[in-house]
Design a protein around this motif. Structure first.
Motif, PDB file in Angstrom:
ATOM      1  N   CYS A  69       8.305  -2.370  -0.705  1.00 26.98           N
ATOM      2  CA  CYS A  69       7.676  -2.475  -2.017  1.00 26.98           C
ATOM      3  C   CYS A  69       6.590  -1.417  -2.208  1.00 26.98           C
ATOM      4  O   CYS A  69       6.151  -1.171  -3.333  1.00 26.98           O
ATOM      5  CB  CYS A  69       7.095  -3.871  -2.223  1.00 26.98           C
ATOM      6  SG  CYS A  69       8.327  -5.199  -2.210  1.00 26.98           S
ATOM      7  N   TRP A  70       6.141  -0.829  -1.098  1.00 27.92           N
ATOM      8  CA  TRP A  70       5.182   0.283  -1.137  1.00 27.92           C
ATOM      9  C   TRP A  70       5.860   1.599  -0.760  1.00 27.92           C
ATOM     10  O   TRP A  70       5.199   2.566  -0.426  1.00 27.92           O
ATOM     11  CB  TRP A  70       4.003   0.003  -0.214  1.00 27.92           C
ATOM     12  CG  TRP A  70       2.902  -0.751  -0.888  1.00 27.92           C
ATOM     13  CD1 TRP A  70       1.752  -0.244  -1.424  1.00 27.92           C
ATOM     14  CD2 TRP A  70       2.840  -2.167  -1.102  1.00 27.92           C
ATOM     15  NE1 TRP A  70       0.996  -1.239  -1.965  1.00 27.92           N
ATOM     16  CE2 TRP A  70       1.630  -2.440  -1.788  1.00 27.92           C
ATOM     17  CE3 TRP A  70       3.689  -3.236  -0.808  1.00 27.92           C
ATOM     18  CZ2 TRP A  70       1.254  -3.723  -2.170  1.00 27.92           C
ATOM     19  CZ3 TRP A  70       3.315  -4.510  -1.175  1.00 27.92           C
ATOM     20  CH2 TRP A  70       2.117  -4.748  -1.848  1.00 27.92           C
ATOM     21  N   GLY A  71       7.175   1.636  -0.795  1.00 28.80           N
ATOM     22  CA  GLY A  71       7.889   2.855  -0.460  1.00 28.80           C
ATOM     23  C   GLY A  71       7.943   3.155   1.019  1.00 28.80           C
ATOM     24  O   GLY A  71       8.171   4.305   1.416  1.00 28.80           O
ATOM     25  N   GLY A 104       4.921   8.768   8.346  1.00 28.87           N
ATOM     26  CA  GLY A 104       4.930   9.598   7.153  1.00 28.87           C
ATOM     27  C   GLY A 104       4.769   8.841   5.850  1.00 28.87           C
ATOM     28  O   GLY A 104       5.123   9.354   4.787  1.00 28.87           O
ATOM     29  N   ASN A 105       4.228   7.624   5.906  1.00 28.51           N
ATOM     30  CA  ASN A 105       4.054   6.812   4.708  1.00 28.51           C
ATOM     31  C   ASN A 105       2.677   7.032   4.085  1.00 28.51           C
ATOM     32  O   ASN A 105       1.742   7.471   4.760  1.00 28.51           O
ATOM     33  CB  ASN A 105       4.233   5.331   5.065  1.00 28.51           C
ATOM     34  CG  ASN A 105       5.599   5.053   5.663  1.00 28.51           C
ATOM     35  OD1 ASN A 105       6.607   5.161   4.977  1.00 28.51           O
ATOM     36  ND2 ASN A 105       5.646   4.702   6.948  1.00 28.51           N
ATOM     37  N   GLU A 106       2.551   6.708   2.813  1.00 27.99           N
ATOM     38  CA  GLU A 106       1.286   6.905   2.113  1.00 27.99           C
ATOM     39  C   GLU A 106       0.238   5.869   2.495  1.00 27.99           C
ATOM     40  O   GLU A 106      -0.965   6.087   2.269  1.00 27.99           O
ATOM     41  CB  GLU A 106       1.511   6.895   0.603  1.00 27.99           C
ATOM     42  CG  GLU A 106       2.322   8.082   0.105  1.00 27.99           C
ATOM     43  CD  GLU A 106       2.416   8.140  -1.404  1.00 27.99           C
ATOM     44  OE1 GLU A 106       1.770   7.306  -2.076  1.00 27.99           O
ATOM     45  OE2 GLU A 106       3.126   9.027  -1.914  1.00 27.99           O
ATOM     46  N   ILE A 107       0.651   4.743   3.049  1.00 25.55           N
ATOM     47  CA  ILE A 107      -0.295   3.744   3.531  1.00 25.55           C
ATOM     48  C   ILE A 107       0.023   3.427   4.979  1.00 25.55           C
ATOM     49  O   ILE A 107       1.147   3.615   5.439  1.00 25.55           O
ATOM     50  CB  ILE A 107      -0.262   2.447   2.693  1.00 25.55           C
ATOM     51  CG1 ILE A 107       1.116   1.763   2.789  1.00 25.55           C
ATOM     52  CG2 ILE A 107      -0.609   2.738   1.239  1.00 25.55           C
ATOM     53  CD1 ILE A 107       1.139   0.382   2.167  1.00 25.55           C
ATOM     54  N   ASN A 108      -0.982   2.950   5.723  1.00 21.43           N
ATOM     55  CA  ASN A 108      -0.724   2.504   7.087  1.00 21.43           C
ATOM     56  C   ASN A 108      -0.548   0.994   7.103  1.00 21.43           C
ATOM     57  O   ASN A 108      -0.722   0.317   6.082  1.00 21.43           O
ATOM     58  CB  ASN A 108      -1.837   2.960   8.041  1.00 21.43           C
ATOM     59  CG  ASN A 108      -3.192   2.348   7.707  1.00 21.43           C
ATOM     60  OD1 ASN A 108      -3.284   1.178   7.318  1.00 21.43           O
ATOM     61  ND2 ASN A 108      -4.255   3.132   7.835  1.00 21.43           N
TER      62      ASN A 108
END
Length: 291
Positions: free
Chosen positions: A9-11, A17-21
């Protein structure tokens, strides 16, 4: 039924390599109202059960399941699946989760032959599914196969063939309402007909107008997902209220995981979408409990 959510749900589709940890993710789902989550791709969350349990516990959260993607039609890939399934199931068992969910990898297929396999490829899917299910059960977990758009198990006849060629007491099914409705199939009808095999649920909805374009113009599924064919639970063509009623009437008590794949250019943030979906499902369940 406990309402859960998933990192997609957060991509989050990859371990790195994700925008959030992962700790940011936990903070955000708690703020949106959730108390349960899927694990996400193995390696996104901490793989040390003590570290993971501590972070979950400090937020009052729990992991209900892990969904793992693998190239099931490639028989040479079994050693990789075996090793990864063992690792994921050890972690799930250690932190008190209940389900291991497996799905085929759509990226395995050429773009012009999505989900096309020969008989040898199909046998590999059945055999690797059975092997992974045995591993999951050895760790005390339920096993669920997840049909997925763009793979060789996406349409109802394919799903039913897989069910017919696997052991009912071993291989369960994760019914994803969005993937099922992508081809205009009815997930509620399928749930009622195959409730004895369904032991996990992914809740999605489908943008009906865009689905018409996708099917009429032959828009590739990758583009369809990027452009938002999966929409908010209260805004699509799947009657989620009727589906939830069917779950209650058939005594379903497994994971109920809200998923809305992050669409490019959605006007709302993932946090807003997640909170709206949680509120929608929570209110449905509360209304049905009073009825």
């Amino acid at each position: 039924m406990n309402i859960a959510i998933a990192p997609c749900c957060w991509g989050v589709y990859w371990p790195e390599g994700n925008e959030i940890n992962w700790t940011d993710y936990l903070d955000r789902i708690k703020a949106a109202g959730y108390r349960h989550t899927e694990l996400g791709p193995y390696g996104f969350f901490a793989t040390d059960p003590e570290v993971l349990s501590s972070e979950l516990g400090s937020r009052g959260l729990s992991v209900v399941a892990a969904a793992h993607v693998h190239t099931l039609a490639d028989p040479a890939s079994w050693p990789v699946l075996k090793e990864k399934t063992q690792a994921i199931c050890r972690l799930l068992s250690a932190i008190g989760a209940t389900h291991f969910i497996l799905m085929d990898e759509s990226e395995f297929y050429p773009k012009d032959r999505m989900g096309v396999v020969d008989e040898a490829g199909w046998r590999s899917v059945v055999e690797q599914t059975t092997g992974a299910a045995c591993i999951a059960r050895s760790h005390g977990l339920e096993f669920s196969f997840h049909p997925h758009v763009g793979t060789c198990v996406e349409l109802e006849p394919q799903i039913e063939r897989l069910l017919a060629e696997t052991e009912p007491g071993l291989v369960g099914l994760c019914l994803d309402t969005g993937h099922h409705a992508y081809w205009k199939a009815d997930p509620t009808d399928f749930l009622v007909r195959h409730r004895d095999r369904i032991n996990a649920i992914h809740l999605k909805n489908v943008d009906g107008a865009y689905r018409e374009r996708v099917l009429a113009e032959g828009i590739h599924s990758d583009r369809a997902f990027e452009e938002g064919i999966m929409t908010d639970l209260d805004r699509g063509v799947v009657d989620i209220a009727a589906f939830v009623d069917a779950l209650r009437q058939t005594g379903y008590d497994g994971p109920l995981v809200v998923e809305q794949d992050l669409a490019r250019g959605h006007r709302d943030t993932p946090e807003t979408i997640a909170e709206r979906n949680f509120r929608f499902v929570s209110e449905l369940l509360a209304e049905r409990a009073k009825a």
